[in-house]
Enzyme design. Structure first.
Site, PDB file in Angstrom:
ATOM      1  N   LYS A 131       2.392  -3.593   7.436  1.00 47.38           N
ATOM      2  CA  LYS A 131       2.436  -3.504   5.855  1.00 47.38           C
ATOM      3  C   LYS A 131       4.326  -2.745   5.880  1.00 47.38           C
ATOM      4  O   LYS A 131       5.220  -3.176   4.751  1.00 47.38           O
ATOM      5  CB  LYS A 131       1.798  -2.509   4.883  1.00 47.38           C
ATOM      6  CG  LYS A 131       0.328  -2.890   5.071  1.00 47.38           C
ATOM      7  CD  LYS A 131       0.191  -4.688   4.220  1.00 47.38           C
ATOM      8  CE  LYS A 131       0.267  -4.609   2.724  1.00 47.38           C
ATOM      9  NZ  LYS A 131       0.136  -6.302   1.958  1.00 47.38           N
ATOM     10  N   THR A 152       0.528  -1.320  -0.175  1.00 47.98           N
ATOM     11  CA  THR A 152       0.004   0.255   0.343  1.00 47.98           C
ATOM     12  C   THR A 152       0.991   1.931  -0.177  1.00 47.98           C
ATOM     13  O   THR A 152       1.923   1.593   0.251  1.00 47.98           O
ATOM     14  CB  THR A 152      -0.779  -0.048   1.235  1.00 47.98           C
ATOM     15  OG1 THR A 152      -1.696   1.152   1.508  1.00 47.98           O
ATOM     16  CG2 THR A 152      -0.126  -0.634   2.595  1.00 47.98           C
ATOM     17  N   ASP A 153       0.524   2.163  -0.594  1.00 44.28           N
ATOM     18  CA  ASP A 153       1.030   3.854  -0.678  1.00 44.28           C
ATOM     19  C   ASP A 153       1.247   4.241   0.896  1.00 44.28           C
ATOM     20  O   ASP A 153       1.824   5.151   1.498  1.00 44.28           O
ATOM     21  CB  ASP A 153       0.114   5.184  -1.279  1.00 44.28           C
ATOM     22  CG  ASP A 153      -1.020   5.311  -1.212  1.00 44.28           C
ATOM     23  OD1 ASP A 153      -1.331   4.388   0.357  1.00 44.28           O
ATOM     24  OD2 ASP A 153      -1.738   6.083  -1.880  1.00 44.28           O
ATOM     25  N   GLU A 154       0.151   3.250   2.625  1.00 42.89           N
ATOM     26  CA  GLU A 154       0.261   3.970   3.013  1.00 42.89           C
ATOM     27  C   GLU A 154       1.662   3.757   4.117  1.00 42.89           C
ATOM     28  O   GLU A 154       1.714   4.437   5.555  1.00 42.89           O
ATOM     29  CB  GLU A 154      -0.816   3.056   3.856  1.00 42.89           C
ATOM     30  CG  GLU A 154      -2.663   3.648   2.493  1.00 42.89           C
ATOM     31  CD  GLU A 154      -3.734   3.274   4.844  1.00 42.89           C
ATOM     32  OE1 GLU A 154      -3.324   3.406   5.806  1.00 42.89           O
ATOM     33  OE2 GLU A 154      -4.380   2.885   3.647  1.00 42.89           O
ATOM     34  N   TYR A 170      -1.451  -0.187  10.641  1.00 41.35           N
ATOM     35  CA  TYR A 170      -2.247  -0.993   9.430  1.00 41.35           C
ATOM     36  C   TYR A 170      -0.759  -0.983   9.328  1.00 41.35           C
ATOM     37  O   TYR A 170       0.002  -1.561   8.434  1.00 41.35           O
ATOM     38  CB  TYR A 170      -2.714  -0.981   8.994  1.00 41.35           C
ATOM     39  CG  TYR A 170      -3.673  -1.554   7.389  1.00 41.35           C
ATOM     40  CD1 TYR A 170      -3.166  -2.857   7.217  1.00 41.35           C
ATOM     41  CD2 TYR A 170      -3.153  -0.142   6.537  1.00 41.35           C
ATOM     42  CE1 TYR A 170      -3.680  -2.952   5.652  1.00 41.35           C
ATOM     43  CE2 TYR A 170      -3.534  -0.424   4.943  1.00 41.35           C
ATOM     44  CZ  TYR A 170      -3.212  -1.512   4.743  1.00 41.35           C
ATOM     45  OH  TYR A 170      -3.251  -2.196   3.573  1.00 41.35           O
TER      46      TYR A 170
HETATM   47  P1  NAD Z   1      -9.137  -7.493   1.674  1.00 38.61           P
HETATM   48  O1  NAD Z   1      -9.436  -7.295   3.578  1.00 38.61           O
HETATM   49  O2  NAD Z   1     -10.572  -7.571   1.292  1.00 38.61           O
HETATM   50  O3  NAD Z   1      -9.120  -9.345   2.203  1.00 38.61           O
HETATM   51  C1  NAD Z   1      -7.841 -10.082   2.847  1.00 38.61           C
HETATM   52  C2  NAD Z   1      -7.741 -10.881   2.446  1.00 38.61           C
HETATM   53  O4  NAD Z   1      -6.999 -11.818   2.959  1.00 38.61           O
HETATM   54  C3  NAD Z   1      -9.023 -12.034   2.959  1.00 38.61           C
HETATM   55  O5  NAD Z   1      -9.694 -13.295   1.203  1.00 38.61           O
HETATM   56  C4  NAD Z   1      -8.480 -13.234   3.976  1.00 38.61           C
HETATM   57  O6  NAD Z   1      -9.371 -13.843   4.539  1.00 38.61           O
HETATM   58  C5  NAD Z   1      -7.546 -13.082   3.439  1.00 38.61           C
HETATM   59  N1  NAD Z   1      -6.296 -13.645   4.595  1.00 38.61           N
HETATM   60  C6  NAD Z   1      -6.541 -12.657   5.706  1.00 38.61           C
HETATM   61  N2  NAD Z   1      -6.255 -13.359   6.958  1.00 38.61           N
HETATM   62  C7  NAD Z   1      -5.109 -14.191   6.320  1.00 38.61           C
HETATM   63  C8  NAD Z   1      -4.403 -15.048   7.001  1.00 38.61           C
HETATM   64  N3  NAD Z   1      -4.400 -14.770   8.467  1.00 38.61           N
HETATM   65  N4  NAD Z   1      -4.932 -16.165   5.725  1.00 38.61           N
HETATM   66  C9  NAD Z   1      -4.676 -16.587   5.083  1.00 38.61           C
HETATM   67  N5  NAD Z   1      -6.005 -15.008   4.412  1.00 38.61           N
HETATM   68  C10 NAD Z   1      -6.350 -14.362   4.985  1.00 38.61           C
HETATM   69  O7  NAD Z   1      -7.936  -6.470   1.449  1.00 38.61           O
HETATM   70  P2  NAD Z   1      -7.924  -6.189   0.706  1.00 38.61           P
HETATM   71  O8  NAD Z   1      -8.684  -4.965   0.381  1.00 38.61           O
HETATM   72  O9  NAD Z   1      -8.549  -6.972  -1.214  1.00 38.61           O
HETATM   73  O10 NAD Z   1      -6.255  -6.181   0.471  1.00 38.61           O
HETATM   74  C11 NAD Z   1      -5.571  -7.141  -0.115  1.00 38.61           C
HETATM   75  C12 NAD Z   1      -3.922  -6.738  -0.503  1.00 38.61           C
HETATM   76  O11 NAD Z   1      -4.199  -4.802  -0.829  1.00 38.61           O
HETATM   77  C13 NAD Z   1      -3.783  -6.105   0.837  1.00 38.61           C
HETATM   78  O12 NAD Z   1      -2.448  -6.693   1.275  1.00 38.61           O
HETATM   79  C14 NAD Z   1      -3.303  -4.953   1.584  1.00 38.61           C
HETATM   80  O13 NAD Z   1      -3.020  -4.379   1.941  1.00 38.61           O
HETATM   81  C15 NAD Z   1      -3.282  -4.647   0.246  1.00 38.61           C
HETATM   82  N6  NAD Z   1      -3.887  -3.394  -0.657  1.00 38.61           N
HETATM   83  C16 NAD Z   1      -5.008  -2.747  -0.672  1.00 38.61           C
HETATM   84  C17 NAD Z   1      -5.790  -1.582  -0.672  1.00 38.61           C
HETATM   85  C18 NAD Z   1      -7.013  -1.054  -0.637  1.00 38.61           C
HETATM   86  O14 NAD Z   1      -7.692   0.060  -1.312  1.00 38.61           O
HETATM   87  N7  NAD Z   1      -7.941  -2.227  -0.170  1.00 38.61           N
HETATM   88  C19 NAD Z   1      -4.677  -0.929  -1.432  1.00 38.61           C
HETATM   89  C20 NAD Z   1      -3.095  -0.624  -1.676  1.00 38.61           C
HETATM   90  C21 NAD Z   1      -3.137  -2.030  -1.300  1.00 38.61           C
HETATM   91  P1  TYD Z   2     -10.447   3.495   4.475  1.00 35.60           P
HETATM   92  O1  TYD Z   2     -11.716   3.235   3.088  1.00 35.60           O
HETATM   93  O2  TYD Z   2     -10.949   2.903   5.537  1.00 35.60           O
HETATM   94  O3  TYD Z   2      -9.114   3.408   3.545  1.00 35.60           O
HETATM   95  P2  TYD Z   2      -7.870   3.957   4.440  1.00 35.60           P
HETATM   96  O4  TYD Z   2      -8.103   4.804   5.931  1.00 35.60           O
HETATM   97  O5  TYD Z   2      -7.444   2.753   4.007  1.00 35.60           O
HETATM   98  O6  TYD Z   2      -7.128   4.977   3.558  1.00 35.60           O
HETATM   99  O7  TYD Z   2     -10.601   5.455   4.629  1.00 35.60           O
HETATM  100  C1  TYD Z   2     -10.711   5.738   3.712  1.00 35.60           C
HETATM  101  C2  TYD Z   2     -10.863   7.739   4.180  1.00 35.60           C
HETATM  102  O8  TYD Z   2     -11.992   7.338   4.433  1.00 35.60           O
HETATM  103  C3  TYD Z   2      -9.653   7.945   5.525  1.00 35.60           C
HETATM  104  O9  TYD Z   2      -9.530   9.384   5.021  1.00 35.60           O
HETATM  105  C4  TYD Z   2     -10.849   7.845   6.392  1.00 35.60           C
HETATM  106  C5  TYD Z   2     -11.776   7.916   5.928  1.00 35.60           C
HETATM  107  N1  TYD Z   2     -13.394   7.186   6.296  1.00 35.60           N
HETATM  108  C6  TYD Z   2     -14.505   8.088   7.058  1.00 35.60           C
HETATM  109  O10 TYD Z   2     -14.591   9.172   7.039  1.00 35.60           O
HETATM  110  N2  TYD Z   2     -16.033   7.464   7.332  1.00 35.60           N
HETATM  111  C7  TYD Z   2     -15.499   6.255   7.473  1.00 35.60           C
HETATM  112  O11 TYD Z   2     -16.576   5.808   8.328  1.00 35.60           O
HETATM  113  C8  TYD Z   2     -14.373   5.405   7.049  1.00 35.60           C
HETATM  114  C9  TYD Z   2     -14.102   3.795   6.721  1.00 35.60           C
HETATM  115  C10 TYD Z   2     -13.461   5.877   6.667  1.00 35.60           C
END
Ligand code: NAD
Ligand code: TYD
Length: 351
Positions: free
Chosen positions: A162, A133-135, A158
């Site tokens: 990461k 992630t960019d975070e 989180y």
């Molecule tokens: P998500 O929470 O929707 O899915 C995570 C998946 O991992 C689920 O299917 C869960 O069952 C599985 N999982 C969790 N713990 C596990 C374990 N101990 N063993 C095996 N499987 C396990 O997450 P997402 O949003 O799809 O993100 C996927 C990846 O992309 C993550 O690594 C996250 O850090 C990264 N990412 C997410 C975003 C975003 O905006 N959601 C952006 C950039 C990077």
């Molecule tokens: P989120 O979707 O949780 O992603 P991330 O924290 O990984 O960026 O949140 C996106 C943005 O929205 C973040 O600035 C937090 C804000 N947010 C709210 O204002 N209300 C909410 O209920 C949630 C879940 C997030």
């Protein structure tokens, strides 16, 4: 065409399911193994359309279980790993950081060890792709963008977990020569997004006539990318990225949370044929998230220039497709928001 066995972790989650689908459809000659523990965020319904494909296998396993992971690697002998399994929600990391250390740090190291063990020193044609992630870069002020050279400075449990996993992946490359690539992507949105994150949570609440909780003053900024465009970037970097390199993935698409939620409200009203302003009445400013990063914004020049990557949809199109998907899949939304979700929601939003 080359036969390969690719093990994708977290393939039942939001982004993982789109990556699995992209690979199963695009590479019928590959064997795609989806390894997932099916936590609250994992849902095999996300992959109903491809579950019977010959080149697809699902294995339920937890990446914190080192012995089981090694056994699976020995049995299936993957030559590629795309690692997405993670605890992914910042708010949950604030209430339970240890779960994030276990899965995101220990789980990643278990996968690195298993890959290193089965690949021995023959790394020819092998690749470990870590999805991050960019975070990890922390927060920006009002100007500048994150590049691949930006120093890591995570603030939430989180992002700290990461960042740690990214460092371990790089350490295995530098120390043992493991062939790795890392992608650091901006915020994703799209079909199958679990309704704990801002966009699907607001869609769900609009449909249920519940408040749309905006943390703090709503001026926090995120850079949004349609999930299928993230899956396409992963495909590109997995196949063509330079060994040992990191690539930032994003769409140059920054939105302040409040503006994004207003745009979302406008589109939902239009689609439901209601007067503009109906959904926006639900907007409610609530207590801020502790340690809330002000702004994330990705400079995606490297992946654009080196690998020719460009997102396929504009934000307005992507958001429209996302809302359409949620309107057409309300049963999915109902099923993932029953049970434990209610408890989570009450604890998170009653503060
Ligand atoms: P998500 O929470 O929707 O899915 C995570 C998946 O991992 C689920 O299917 C869960 O069952 C599985 N999982 C969790 N713990 C596990 C374990 N101990 N063993 C095996 N499987 C396990 O997450 P997402 O949003 O799809 O993100 C996927 C990846 O992309 C993550 O690594 C996250 O850090 C990264 N990412 C997410 C975003 C975003 O905006 N959601 C952006 C950039 C990077
Ligand atoms: P989120 O979707 O949780 O992603 P991330 O924290 O990984 O960026 O949140 C996106 C943005 O929205 C973040 O600035 C937090 C804000 N947010 C709210 O204002 N209300 C909410 O209920 C949630 C879940 C997030």
């Amino acid at each position: 065409m080359k036969n390969r066995t690719i093990l994708i972790t977290g393939g039942a989650g939001f982004i993982g399911s789109h990556v699995v689908r992209e690979f199963v459809n695009k590479y019928p000659e590959y064997q795609i193994i989806n390894l997932d523990a099916l936590t609250y965020a994992g849902n095999l319904e996300n992959l109903k359309d491809i579950e019977n494909r010959e080149n697809y296998t699902f294995i339920k396993a937890d990446i914190t279980d080192a012995a089981h992971i090694l056994e699976i690697f020995k049995q299936y002998q993957p030559d590629g790993v795309i690692h997405l399994a993670a605890e992914s929600h910042v708010d949950r990391s604030i209430t339970n950081p240890t779960a994030f250390v276990m899965t995101n740090v220990i789980g990643t190291v278990n996968l690195l060890n298993a890959a290193k063990e089965i690949w021995k020193d023959n790394f020819e044609g092998k690749r470990f792709h870590h999805v991050s992630t960019d975070e990890v870069y922390g927060t920006l002020g009002e100007t500048r963008l994150f590049t691949e050279e930006t120093a890591y400075d995570p603030h939430s449990p989180y992002s700290a977990s990461k960042a740690s996993s990214d460092h371990f992946v790089r350490a295995y490359h530098d120390t043992y020569g493991l062939p790795v690539v890392i992608t650091n992507c901006s915020n994703n949105y799209g079909p199958n997004h679990f309704p704990e994150k801002l966009i699907p949570l607001c869609i769900h609440n609009i449909l249920n006539n519940k408040p749309l909780p905006i943390y703090g003053d709503g001026k926090f900024t995120r850079d949004w990318l349609f999930v299928i465009d993230h899956a396409k970037a992963i495909d590109l970097v997995f196949h063509n990225g330079k060994n040992g390199d990191s690539y930032n993935v994003g769409g140059f698409n920054e939105w302040q949370n409040i503006d994004l939620v207003k745009e979302l409200c406008k589109q939902v009203d239009e689609k439901l044929g209601r007067p503009e302003g109906t959904a926006a009445q639900l907007i409610s400013f609530v207590k801020d998230r502790p340690g809330h990063d002000l702004r994330y914004a990705i400079d995606a020049t490297k992946i654009n220039k080196e690998l020719g990557y460009k997102p396929s949809v504009t934000f307005e199109e992507g958001l429209s497709k996302t809302i359409d998907w949620f309107l057409a899949n309300q049963e999915w939304l109902d099923s993932v928001t029953s049970g434990d979700y209610q408890k989570y929601y009450e604890t998170q939003y009653s503060k």
